[in-house]
Write a protein that holds these residues in place. Structure first.
Motif, PDB file in Angstrom:
ATOM      1  N   MET A   1       0.850  -1.191   0.000  1.00 51.98           N
ATOM      2  CA  MET A   1       0.000   0.000   0.000  1.00 51.98           C
ATOM      3  C   MET A   1       0.889   1.245   0.000  1.00 51.98           C
ATOM      4  O   MET A   1       1.803   1.364   0.823  1.00 51.98           O
ATOM      5  N   THR A   2       0.649   2.163  -0.917  1.00 49.98           N
ATOM      6  CA  THR A   2       1.410   3.404  -1.016  1.00 49.98           C
ATOM      7  C   THR A   2       0.605   4.557  -0.423  1.00 49.98           C
ATOM      8  O   THR A   2      -0.566   4.736  -0.758  1.00 49.98           O
ATOM      9  N   ARG A   3       1.243   5.344   0.460  1.00 50.95           N
ATOM     10  CA  ARG A   3       0.563   6.492   1.044  1.00 50.95           C
ATOM     11  C   ARG A   3       1.018   7.769   0.342  1.00 50.95           C
ATOM     12  O   ARG A   3       2.200   8.060   0.279  1.00 50.95           O
ATOM     13  N   LYS A   4       0.064   8.513  -0.182  1.00 47.62           N
ATOM     14  CA  LYS A   4       0.355   9.772  -0.860  1.00 47.62           C
ATOM     15  C   LYS A   4      -0.171  10.928  -0.009  1.00 47.62           C
ATOM     16  O   LYS A   4      -1.364  10.994   0.287  1.00 47.62           O
ATOM     17  N   THR A   5       0.701  11.830   0.379  1.00 53.36           N
ATOM     18  CA  THR A   5       0.295  12.987   1.171  1.00 53.36           C
ATOM     19  C   THR A   5      -0.297  14.059   0.261  1.00 53.36           C
ATOM     20  O   THR A   5       0.286  14.414  -0.765  1.00 53.36           O
ATOM     21  N   VAL A   6      -1.452  14.551   0.637  1.00 49.43           N
ATOM     22  CA  VAL A   6      -2.147  15.607  -0.106  1.00 49.43           C
ATOM     23  C   VAL A   6      -2.213  16.835   0.785  1.00 49.43           C
ATOM     24  O   VAL A   6      -2.912  16.831   1.812  1.00 49.43           O
ATOM     25  N   ARG A   7      -1.508  17.884   0.402  1.00 48.17           N
ATOM     26  CA  ARG A   7      -1.496  19.111   1.210  1.00 48.17           C
ATOM     27  C   ARG A   7      -2.647  20.007   0.759  1.00 48.17           C
ATOM     28  O   ARG A   7      -2.765  20.352  -0.414  1.00 48.17           O
ATOM     29  N   ILE A   8      -3.500  20.360   1.724  1.00 49.39           N
ATOM     30  CA  ILE A   8      -4.710  21.121   1.441  1.00 49.39           C
ATOM     31  C   ILE A   8      -4.682  22.424   2.238  1.00 49.39           C
ATOM     32  O   ILE A   8      -4.653  22.408   3.474  1.00 49.39           O
ATOM     33  N   ALA A   9      -4.686  23.552   1.531  1.00 48.50           N
ATOM     34  CA  ALA A   9      -4.795  24.856   2.186  1.00 48.50           C
ATOM     35  C   ALA A   9      -6.261  25.095   2.511  1.00 48.50           C
ATOM     36  O   ALA A   9      -7.096  25.191   1.605  1.00 48.50           O
ATOM     37  N   MET A  10      -6.576  25.185   3.798  1.00 51.62           N
ATOM     38  CA  MET A  10      -7.960  25.335   4.235  1.00 51.62           C
ATOM     39  C   MET A  10      -8.152  26.734   4.801  1.00 51.62           C
ATOM     40  O   MET A  10      -7.745  27.030   5.927  1.00 51.62           O
ATOM     41  N   ASN A  11      -8.784  27.596   4.005  1.00 48.87           N
ATOM     42  CA  ASN A  11      -8.956  28.997   4.374  1.00 48.87           C
ATOM     43  C   ASN A  11     -10.347  29.196   4.964  1.00 48.87           C
ATOM     44  O   ASN A  11     -11.351  28.914   4.320  1.00 48.87           O
ATOM     45  N   GLY A  12     -10.403  29.697   6.200  1.00 47.42           N
ATOM     46  CA  GLY A  12     -11.685  29.946   6.842  1.00 47.42           C
ATOM     47  C   GLY A  12     -12.081  28.901   7.865  1.00 47.42           C
ATOM     48  O   GLY A  12     -13.258  28.778   8.199  1.00 47.42           O
ATOM     49  N   VAL A  13     -11.105  28.158   8.393  1.00 49.34           N
ATOM     50  CA  VAL A  13     -11.442  27.069   9.324  1.00 49.34           C
ATOM     51  C   VAL A  13     -11.747  27.560  10.732  1.00 49.34           C
ATOM     52  O   VAL A  13     -12.152  26.755  11.576  1.00 49.34           O
ATOM     53  N   THR A  14     -11.572  28.849  10.999  1.00 49.52           N
ATOM     54  CA  THR A  14     -11.964  29.347  12.315  1.00 49.52           C
ATOM     55  C   THR A  14     -13.457  29.641  12.373  1.00 49.52           C
ATOM     56  O   THR A  14     -14.003  29.884  13.451  1.00 49.52           O
ATOM     57  N   GLY A  15     -14.137  29.608  11.223  1.00 51.11           N
ATOM     58  CA  GLY A  15     -15.586  29.780  11.195  1.00 51.11           C
ATOM     59  C   GLY A  15     -16.299  28.496  11.548  1.00 51.11           C
ATOM     60  O   GLY A  15     -15.719  27.402  11.542  1.00 51.11           O
ATOM     61  N   ARG A  16     -17.592  28.614  11.845  1.00 48.30           N
ATOM     62  CA  ARG A  16     -18.389  27.480  12.332  1.00 48.30           C
ATOM     63  C   ARG A  16     -18.380  26.305  11.369  1.00 48.30           C
ATOM     64  O   ARG A  16     -18.070  25.174  11.734  1.00 48.30           O
ATOM     65  N   MET A  17     -18.726  26.547  10.095  1.00 48.08           N
ATOM     66  CA  MET A  17     -18.799  25.462   9.115  1.00 48.08           C
ATOM     67  C   MET A  17     -17.413  24.968   8.729  1.00 48.08           C
ATOM     68  O   MET A  17     -17.184  23.768   8.590  1.00 48.08           O
ATOM     69  N   GLY A  18     -16.501  25.901   8.512  1.00 47.90           N
ATOM     70  CA  GLY A  18     -15.149  25.513   8.117  1.00 47.90           C
ATOM     71  C   GLY A  18     -14.488  24.628   9.148  1.00 47.90           C
ATOM     72  O   GLY A  18     -13.794  23.656   8.804  1.00 47.90           O
ATOM     73  N   TYR A  19     -14.727  24.936  10.417  1.00 45.52           N
ATOM     74  CA  TYR A  19     -14.108  24.147  11.476  1.00 45.52           C
ATOM     75  C   TYR A  19     -14.835  22.819  11.708  1.00 45.52           C
ATOM     76  O   TYR A  19     -14.244  21.749  11.577  1.00 45.52           O
ATOM     77  N   ARG A  20     -16.132  22.931  12.015  1.00 45.80           N
ATOM     78  CA  ARG A  20     -16.845  21.738  12.461  1.00 45.80           C
ATOM     79  C   ARG A  20     -17.016  20.696  11.348  1.00 45.80           C
ATOM     80  O   ARG A  20     -16.672  19.526  11.510  1.00 45.80           O
ATOM     81  N   GLN A  21     -17.550  21.143  10.220  1.00 45.08           N
ATOM     82  CA  GLN A  21     -17.902  20.178   9.178  1.00 45.08           C
ATOM     83  C   GLN A  21     -16.733  19.821   8.269  1.00 45.08           C
ATOM     84  O   GLN A  21     -16.557  18.660   7.899  1.00 45.08           O
ATOM     85  N   HIS A  22     -15.937  20.803   7.898  1.00 52.15           N
ATOM     86  CA  HIS A  22     -14.881  20.519   6.918  1.00 52.15           C
ATOM     87  C   HIS A  22     -13.573  20.047   7.549  1.00 52.15           C
ATOM     88  O   HIS A  22     -12.969  19.079   7.068  1.00 52.15           O
ATOM     89  N   LEU A  23     -13.152  20.697   8.617  1.00 51.32           N
ATOM     90  CA  LEU A  23     -11.905  20.260   9.245  1.00 51.32           C
ATOM     91  C   LEU A  23     -12.135  19.020  10.113  1.00 51.32           C
ATOM     92  O   LEU A  23     -11.563  17.960   9.858  1.00 51.32           O
ATOM     93  N   VAL A  24     -12.999  19.144  11.122  1.00 49.77           N
ATOM     94  CA  VAL A  24     -13.153  18.059  12.104  1.00 49.77           C
ATOM     95  C   VAL A  24     -13.888  16.856  11.523  1.00 49.77           C
ATOM     96  O   VAL A  24     -13.401  15.723  11.574  1.00 49.77           O
ATOM     97  N   ARG A  25     -15.079  17.086  10.936  1.00 50.05           N
ATOM     98  CA  ARG A  25     -15.915  15.971  10.505  1.00 50.05           C
ATOM     99  C   ARG A  25     -15.497  15.382   9.162  1.00 50.05           C
ATOM    100  O   ARG A  25     -15.955  14.296   8.796  1.00 50.05           O
ATOM    101  N   SER A  26     -14.624  16.085   8.435  1.00 51.13           N
ATOM    102  CA  SER A  26     -14.215  15.588   7.111  1.00 51.13           C
ATOM    103  C   SER A  26     -12.734  15.246   7.057  1.00 51.13           C
ATOM    104  O   SER A  26     -12.361  14.079   7.031  1.00 51.13           O
TER     105      SER A  26
END
Length: 383
Positions: A1-26
Motif C-alpha cells: 500500500m502506497t501512502r500519498k500525502t495531499v497538502r490542502i490549504a484550508m482557508n476559513g477554518v476558524t468559522g463554524r462550518m469551516g471548522y466543524r464540518q470541513h476540518l473536524v468531521r471531514s
C-alpha cells in the motif's frame, strides 16, 4: 500500500462550518480512518494547512488537533508548489478574489457556496478554472443527507409516479443577540457584508431541486427583514440590512412546482430543521435531514372536511418510516471523498464551479424578483 500525502490549504477554518464540518468531521475524520483508499493500492493522506487572518486562533486549533501547519499569508501558501488543493470557507465577500489567486497558482479548487457575490463573477471563476486545467468542486452537502438520499432512492424507484409538487420548510429562530447570544455571526444580517438568507440558502435550493426534481425554470420570491435591529458579537446594536426570511415559488422542468420557505425568524414546529414534502400521483414523502416518511396511494386515507368536530385520526401516524438500509456517513465528508477521488483517481464529479454559478444565479434572480414584484425566468447558463 502506497501512502500519498495531499497538502490542502484550508482557508476559513476558524468559522463554524469551516471548522466543524470541513476540518473536524471531514479532513480529520479521514485521517482518523487511516486516509482515503483509492482502491488501486494508494491511500491519500490529507495534510491540512490552516489558513486565516487570526494567527492565535489558528495556532489554538492546530494545537487542539495535533496539526503542524498554520499560515496567515495566503499568497505564500499558494506559491508553495507542495500545496495541491485550495479550500475556501471564508465569508462570501472574500471568496472570489482568493479563488482567482488559487486558480492562477494552479491549485485544484474546492469551495463553499456561494462561489461569488454575483453571477458574472461566478461564471468567470468557472471559465478561469477550466482554462487553467485545474479540477474544481463546490460543496453541495444537502444532497448527501440521509433523508435526501432516501428521497432520491424513492424517486429513482418510481415511487411517486408523476411528481406534482415539492414543499420545503427551512429555518429556526436566531436570537437577536441582546438578551441571548445569537447562533449565527452578525455579518449574516448585513447585506453590505454579503449577508442575507437568499444569498445563503437559494444556492442550496437550486442544487436540491435541480438534482432531485428538475432544473429551475422560473422563480418568484418575496423577501423580508422581519427583525430590523440585532446585536453583534460585542453586544453592540446594529441595523440588520439583509433579508432574514424568503418565501419562494419555483417552476421546475417537467412541470412540478416547488414552494420553499426559508427563515431565521421562525420557531420550529416540525421534526427537523428542514423538511421537504413531495407529492406525486402514486405516493407522497416527507424528508428531513435524516428521516423520511412515506404514504403510498394504496394506503392514503380519505379525510373529510368537518370543522364542527375534533379530528378523529392522527394524520402523522398514517405515514411509514423509510428504513436506512445502509450506513450514512457525514455528508460533508462523503463529498470530500468524492472530490479527492476526482482529483487523484479521475472519478467523475459534476458539482463544479458551473454548478456553483447556477446557485448564485438563482439567488440573484430571487432578490431581483422580490425587488421587482414579479416572476422571473431562470435561463440556462453555460461557459
Amino acid at each position: 500500500m502506497t501512502r500519498k500525502t495531499v497538502r490542502i490549504a484550508m482557508n476559513g477554518v476558524t468559522g463554524r462550518m469551516g471548522y466543524r464540518q470541513h476540518l473536524v468531521r471531514s479532513i480529520l475524520a479521514l485521517r482518523e480512518q487511516g486516509g482515503l483508499d483509492l482502491g488501486d493500492g494508494t491511500v491519500l493522506w490529507p495534510e491540512p494547512i490552516l489558513v486565516g487572518r487570526r494567527e492565535h486562533a489558528l495556532k489554538a486549533l492546530a494545537e487542539r488537533h495535533g496539526l503542524e501547519h498554520v499560515a496567515t499569508d495566503v499568497d505564500a501558501v499558494l506559491a508553495d508548489e507542495s500545496v495541491d488543493i485550495y479550500f475556501d470557507a471564508q465569508v462570501t465577500s472574500a471568496r472570489e478574489e482568493a479563488i482567482r489567486k488559487a486558480i492562477a497558482a494552479g491549485k485544484h479548487i474546492y469551495t463553499e457556496k456561494p462561489t461569488a457575490t454575483g453571477l458574472d463573477g461566478a461564471l468567470e471563476l468557472a471559465r478561469l478554472a477550466n482554462a487553467a486545467g485545474v479540477k474544481h468542486g463546490v460543496v453541495q452537502d444537502k444532497l448527501f443527507l440521509p433523508g435526501l438520499l432516501k428521497l432520491k432512492r424513492l424517486i429513482d424507484g418510481g415511487f411517486f409516479g408523476r411528481i406534482l409538487s415539492v414543499r420545503g420548510e427551512f429555518g429556526y429562530w436566531v436570537f437577536e443577540g441582546d438578551w441571548q447570544e445569537a447562533q449565527r455571526p452578525s455579518w449574516n444580517y448585513r447585506s453590505e457584508d454579503g449577508g442575507g438568507i437568499v444569498v445563503d440558502m437559494f444556492p442550496h435550493w437550486e442544487y436540491v431541486l435541480h438534482e432531485l426534481f428538475g432544473r429551475v425554470k422560473s422563480v418568484q420570491a418575496l423577501t423580508a427583514t422581519h427583525i430590523p435591529q440585532r446585536w453583534d458579537e460585542n453586544g453592540k446594536p446594529y441595523d440588520a440590512t439583509a433579508d432574514d426570511a424568503a418565501y419562494g415559488v419555483f417552476e421546475l422542468e417537467g412541470g412540478a412546482i416547488a414552494q420553499i420557505n426559508s427563515s431565521w425568524t421562525v420557531r420550529v414546529n416540525r421534526d427537523e430543521l428542514v423538511e421537504f414534502q413531495v407529492d406525486g400521483t402514486e405516493g407522497s414523502a416527507v424528508a428531513g435531514l435524516r428521516g423520511c416518511r412515506v404514504q403510498h396511494r394504496s394506503a392514503t386515507p380519505k379525510p373529510v372536511w368537518n370543522p364542527d368536530i375534533p379530528a378523529t385520526e392522527a394524520f402523522r401516524d398514517q405515514w411509514q418510516e423509510v428504513p436506512d438500509n445502509g450506513e450514512f456517513d457525514n455528508g460533508f465528508k462523503a463529498q470530500w471523498e468524492l472530490f479527492l477521488k476526482h482529483v487523484y483517481a479521475g472519478a467523475p464529479y459534476h458539482w463544479d464551479l458551473l454548478a456553483g454559478a447556477r446557485g448564485v444565479q438563482l439567488a440573484e434572480l430571487g432578490l431581483r424578483s422580490s425587488a421587482e414584484g414579479r416572476r422571473l425566468d431562470v435561463p440556462e447558463i453555460a461557459l
